[in-house]
Design an enzyme around this catalytic site. Structure first.
Site, mmCIF file in Angstrom:
data_model
loop_
_atom_site.group_PDB
_atom_site.id
_atom_site.type_symbol
_atom_site.label_atom_id
_atom_site.label_comp_id
_atom_site.label_asym_id
_atom_site.label_seq_id
_atom_site.Cartn_x
_atom_site.Cartn_y
_atom_site.Cartn_z
ATOM 1 N N ARG A 1 0.880 -1.183 0.000
ATOM 2 C CA ARG A 1 0.000 0.000 0.000
ATOM 3 C C ARG A 1 0.906 1.218 0.000
ATOM 4 O O ARG A 1 1.748 1.381 0.886
ATOM 5 C CB ARG A 1 -0.904 0.006 1.237
ATOM 6 C CG ARG A 1 -1.564 1.354 1.475
ATOM 7 C CD ARG A 1 -2.642 1.332 2.515
ATOM 8 N NE ARG A 1 -3.807 0.617 2.044
ATOM 9 C CZ ARG A 1 -5.005 0.663 2.638
ATOM 10 N NH1 ARG A 1 -5.183 1.377 3.728
ATOM 11 N NH2 ARG A 1 -6.011 -0.019 2.153
ATOM 12 N N HIS B 1 -7.668 0.844 -6.076
ATOM 13 C CA HIS B 1 -7.791 -0.060 -4.917
ATOM 14 C C HIS B 1 -8.455 -1.364 -5.391
ATOM 15 O O HIS B 1 -9.591 -1.668 -5.032
ATOM 16 C CB HIS B 1 -8.623 0.623 -3.837
ATOM 17 C CG HIS B 1 -8.521 -0.016 -2.482
ATOM 18 N ND1 HIS B 1 -7.667 -1.072 -2.207
ATOM 19 C CD2 HIS B 1 -9.176 0.253 -1.322
ATOM 20 C CE1 HIS B 1 -7.813 -1.403 -0.930
ATOM 21 N NE2 HIS B 1 -8.724 -0.623 -0.378
ATOM 22 N N GLN C 1 -10.139 -4.154 -3.035
ATOM 23 C CA GLN C 1 -11.436 -3.755 -2.475
ATOM 24 C C GLN C 1 -12.577 -4.090 -3.431
ATOM 25 O O GLN C 1 -13.606 -4.643 -3.026
ATOM 26 C CB GLN C 1 -11.425 -2.235 -2.207
ATOM 27 C CG GLN C 1 -12.738 -1.719 -1.649
ATOM 28 C CD GLN C 1 -13.013 -2.248 -0.262
ATOM 29 O OE1 GLN C 1 -12.157 -2.162 0.614
ATOM 30 N NE2 GLN C 1 -14.187 -2.822 -0.027
ATOM 31 N N ASP D 1 -17.721 6.687 -0.716
ATOM 32 C CA ASP D 1 -16.453 6.544 0.013
ATOM 33 C C ASP D 1 -16.198 7.874 0.720
ATOM 34 O O ASP D 1 -16.902 8.872 0.474
ATOM 35 C CB ASP D 1 -15.326 6.209 -0.996
ATOM 36 C CG ASP D 1 -13.982 5.897 -0.325
ATOM 37 O OD1 ASP D 1 -13.956 5.685 0.913
ATOM 38 O OD2 ASP D 1 -12.955 5.878 -1.043
ATOM 39 N N CYS E 1 -16.373 1.121 1.282
ATOM 40 C CA CYS E 1 -15.192 0.297 1.568
ATOM 41 C C CYS E 1 -14.728 0.424 3.010
ATOM 42 O O CYS E 1 -14.003 -0.445 3.495
ATOM 43 C CB CYS E 1 -14.062 0.649 0.606
ATOM 44 S SG CYS E 1 -13.430 2.332 0.816
ATOM 45 N N ARG F 1 -13.023 -9.047 1.969
ATOM 46 C CA ARG F 1 -11.633 -8.722 1.651
ATOM 47 C C ARG F 1 -10.769 -9.957 1.891
ATOM 48 O O ARG F 1 -9.902 -10.314 1.100
ATOM 49 C CB ARG F 1 -11.127 -7.559 2.540
ATOM 50 C CG ARG F 1 -11.765 -6.219 2.261
ATOM 51 C CD ARG F 1 -11.366 -5.663 0.905
ATOM 52 N NE ARG F 1 -9.929 -5.505 0.786
ATOM 53 C CZ ARG F 1 -9.234 -4.450 1.247
ATOM 54 N NH1 ARG F 1 -9.858 -3.449 1.826
ATOM 55 N NH2 ARG F 1 -7.929 -4.380 1.099
HETATM 56 N N1 CP Z 1 -11.107 -0.474 2.873
HETATM 57 C C1 CP Z 1 -9.821 -0.488 3.245
HETATM 58 O O1 CP Z 1 -8.892 -0.690 2.443
HETATM 59 O O2 CP Z 1 -9.626 -0.268 4.576
HETATM 60 P P1 CP Z 1 -8.228 -0.031 5.326
HETATM 61 O O3 CP Z 1 -7.734 1.329 4.910
HETATM 62 O O4 CP Z 1 -8.582 -0.122 6.770
HETATM 63 O O5 CP Z 1 -7.262 -1.092 4.898
HETATM 64 N N1 NVA Z 2 -10.367 6.546 -0.810
HETATM 65 C C1 NVA Z 2 -9.863 6.101 0.460
HETATM 66 C C2 NVA Z 2 -9.996 4.625 0.592
HETATM 67 C C3 NVA Z 2 -9.528 4.049 1.902
HETATM 68 C C4 NVA Z 2 -9.643 2.555 1.973
HETATM 69 C C5 NVA Z 2 -8.418 6.541 0.635
HETATM 70 O O1 NVA Z 2 -7.635 6.405 -0.303
HETATM 71 O O2 NVA Z 2 -8.104 7.068 1.696
#
Ligand code: CP
Ligand code: NVA
Length: 301
Positions: free
Chosen positions: A107, A134, A137, A218, A259, A287
């Site tokens: 990530r 992502h 997800q 989101d 998400c 997930r």
């Molecule tokens: N939805 C998601 O990716 O959550 P986290 O940021 O907690 O991993």
């Molecule tokens: N759009 C959000 C998703 C988190 C899982 C971010 O990137 O912060």
């Protein structure tokens, strides 16, 4: 080398296989305690590195648990604690990690970081979120939709809010899984131009949601967005909140997804999040199952 970098970079038949495998993996574990290992152990004797340059609850825990259930071992690495954050190149990091581990999940912020990791790693690399996409997800979300309401092909999915990284993976999925995607949000927060052609735009949220099979939103401020943009974004997005009045335009059996993490009563009301159409915690659970299928697929390559 089979990386899982993005939904549009994976062929539709492979994506379908991953979803179906995720479902089978989930079914095979029904009723077992979370710490029990699976009958199938594709990660036995495998070491997996989970690299986080941004915070995470779901991605971190679901990958960690998933690897262990499939017989492997994990190490969770914070980007800030690695030499990666102190001048060592991504290419060198990728080559070094590949000598120690069998799989890398990352990530990060810039997509280029992930792509460079994949280019130089000699083990599979999985995208655990970048500023742009992502994909893990959305694989969980497709699994969730189909579990509740059947095939997603030909269905109407409406995204209300910021045209962000999670939306981008929905847009990629719309093409690969052949569903109709409508974006409703303010023009300054439109999805990036590269996604044009993958979705329709309807500025009026109520009209957008008419007859929807799935409504998704989101957070209004993502991890890569400057906090200074918070107030402006809230003003721009207030009219796109998913509340019961908006959900009433969707089909009666329409699902609501987010998400998570959510800012309750900003992008969606608690009434909707905790209501009968909401599947937000199934998404979170899935997930785990979807990513186990992704890891298995990567290692079969
Ligand atoms: N939805 C998601 O990716 O959550 P986290 O940021 O907690 O991993
Ligand atoms: N759009 C959000 C998703 C988190 C899982 C971010 O990137 O912060």
């Amino acid at each position: 080398m089979r990386h899982f970098l993005d939904i549009h970079k994976t062929a539709p038949n492979e994506l379908r296989r991953i979803i179906d495998t995720g479902r089978a993996i989930k079914d095979a574990r029904a009723g077992k305690p979370k710490g029990a290992v699976d009958a199938d152990q594709p990660l036995k004797d495998h070491m997996v590195a989970l690299i986080f340059e941004k915070p995470s609850t779901r991605t971190r825990v679901s990958f960690d648990v998933g690897v262990r259930q499939m017989g492997g071992q994990t190490m969770v690495l914070s980007g800030a604690d690695m030499q990666l954050g102190h001048g060592e190149t991504i290419a060198d990091t990728a080559r070094v990690l590949s000598r120690y581990v069998d799989l890398i999940m990352m990530r990060t912020f810039e997509e280029d970081t992930l792509l460079e990791m994949a280019e130089y790693a000699t083990v599979p690399v999985i995208n655990g979120l970048t500023n742009r996409t992502h994909p893990c997800q959305i694989m969980a979300d497709i699994l969730t939709f189909e579990e509740h309401n059947g095939p997603i092909r030909g269905r109407k999915v409406v995204w209300s809010g910021d045209g962000n990284n999670v939306f981008a993976s929905f847009a990629h999925a719309a093409k690969q899984f052949e569903f109709d995607l409508v974006f409703t949000g303010p023009p300054p927060l439109d999805p990036e131009p590269a996604l044009e052609g993958l979705y329709a735009i309807e500025r009026d949220p109520h009209r957008a949601v008419d007859g929807a099979d799935l409504v998704v939103t989101d957070t209004w401020v993502s991890m890569h967005d400057p906090q200074s943009a918070r107030e402006r974004r809230h003003n721009q997005l207030r009219g796109y909140q998913v509340n019961q009045r908006l959900m009433d335009h969707a089909k009666p059996d329409a699902l609501f997804m987010h998400c998570l993490p959510a800012h309750r009563d900003d992008e969606a009301t608690s009434e909707v999040m905790d209501g009968p159409n909401s599947v937000i915690f199934d998404e979170a659970e899935n997930r785990l199952h979807a990513q186990k299928a992704i890891m298995k697929w990567c290692l079969e390559g």
